[in-house]
Design an enzyme around this catalytic site. Structure first.
Site, short mmCIF file in Angstrom:
data_model
loop_
_atom_site.label_atom_id
_atom_site.label_comp_id
_atom_site.label_asym_id
_atom_site.label_seq_id
_atom_site.Cartn_x
_atom_site.Cartn_y
_atom_site.Cartn_z
N GLU A 185 4.97 11.45 -1.83
CA GLU A 185 3.99 10.75 -2.82
C GLU A 185 2.67 11.42 -2.63
O GLU A 185 1.93 11.69 -1.84
CB GLU A 185 3.62 9.15 -2.10
CG GLU A 185 5.08 8.39 -1.90
CD GLU A 185 4.71 7.17 -1.19
OE1 GLU A 185 3.30 6.94 -0.81
OE2 GLU A 185 5.61 6.50 -0.92
N ASP A 238 -6.14 1.65 2.08
CA ASP A 238 -6.00 2.64 2.64
C ASP A 238 -7.04 2.45 4.09
O ASP A 238 -8.15 2.35 3.70
CB ASP A 238 -6.16 4.23 2.13
CG ASP A 238 -5.41 4.31 1.14
OD1 ASP A 238 -4.04 4.29 1.55
OD2 ASP A 238 -5.61 4.71 -0.08
#
EC number: 4.2.1.20
Length: 270
Positions: free
Chosen positions: A53, A64
């Site tokens: 990815e 994140d």
């Protein structure tokens, strides 16, 4: 099924036929530089990753944790653009012949243009997109363009997702389902936990798509644990941390290649 998404599906099916989970690695584009990021992706594939990815760096990456936020900041300060993300996908795919997806928040695609983004990603050889913050009920236009260009649409499910919501999400997705192993942001964890196994079981009850688990896996032991119940093991922050901690670029490349090798052994010990 067109070539781009077929490559992804065939890769995941091959791992299953070998009675193992697939190893899915995540690295942001443009980190530490665009060329350096491409080299890192090639090294991760060389070490044993099945799928990569490529993250599209974002100034407000809500999913994140601090490690990936740091890498995104370095990439953004380096001037990374969507064109660089497409180049990263193109060069990594052509060099390895393996499936590469883009993981991105919705806002950059919305600003860039859905048709333009999907057409360019398909032309670059990308297998699809992981869209962690695009609600399924608002995804029809995206899915129409993605399907037209032979791209997978991977949605994220979480432990908080109710069964009827899981069914709605998996019915709309393609390629695989990204199961977030726990609530919160990305980052390495001491334990991935039983929550992930429960989520995989509930997700599998709604779909034939492979279910890959991410958020928290950082070593071979954890990879083996997750491989015992999932179709794929997704690792991101641990790879990024190896690059951040390296004394120089060559050492970073060697470190991510080595980590991919350790994790590839782990997913084979299910």
């Amino acid at each position: 099924m067109s070539g781009n998404i077929r490559l992804l599906s065939d890769t995941l099916a091959r791992a299953r036929s070998e009675d193992r989970a697939a190893l899915v690695a995540y690295l942001p584009a443009g980190f530490p530089t665009v060329d350096g990021g491409i080299e890192a992706i090639k090294a991760v594939f060389d070490g044993g990753a099945d799928v990569v990815e490529v993250g599209l760096p974002h100034s407000d990456p809500v999913l994140d944790g601090p490690v990936i936020q740091t890498a995104d900041d370095i990439a953004l300060r380096g001037g990374v653009r969507i064109a660089d993300v497409m180049r990263t996908v193109r060069e990594a795919t052509r060099a390895t012949g393996k499936p590469v997806l883009v993981m991105t928040y919705w806002n950059p695609i919305d600003r860039y243009g859905i048709e333009r983004f999907t057409a360019e990603l398909a032309e670059a050889g990308g297998a699809g997109c992981i869209l962690p913050d695009l609600p399924v009920q608002e995804s029809a236009v995206w899915r129409e363009h993605a399907e037209k260009h032979g791209l997978a649409t991977v949605f994220v499910v979480a432990p908080s997702s109710r069964d009827e919501r899981l069914a709605e999400i998996t019915a709309a997705g393609s390629g695989f389902v990204y199961a977030a192993s726990l609530m919160g942001v990305t980052g390495t964890r001491e334990s991935v936990g039983a929550q992930a196994q429960d989520l995989v079981g509930r997700t599998r009850a709604t779909t034939e798509l492979p279910v890959c688990v991410g958020l928290g896996v950082s070593n071979a032991e954890q990879a083996a644990e997750v491989a015992g119940f999932a179709d794929g093991v997704i690792v991101g922050s641990a790879f990024v941390k190896r690059l951040l901690d390296a004394d120089d670029h060559a050492a970073g490349i060697a470190a991510v290649r080595a980590l991919a090798g350790e994790l590839a052994e782990g997913v084979r010990k299910r």
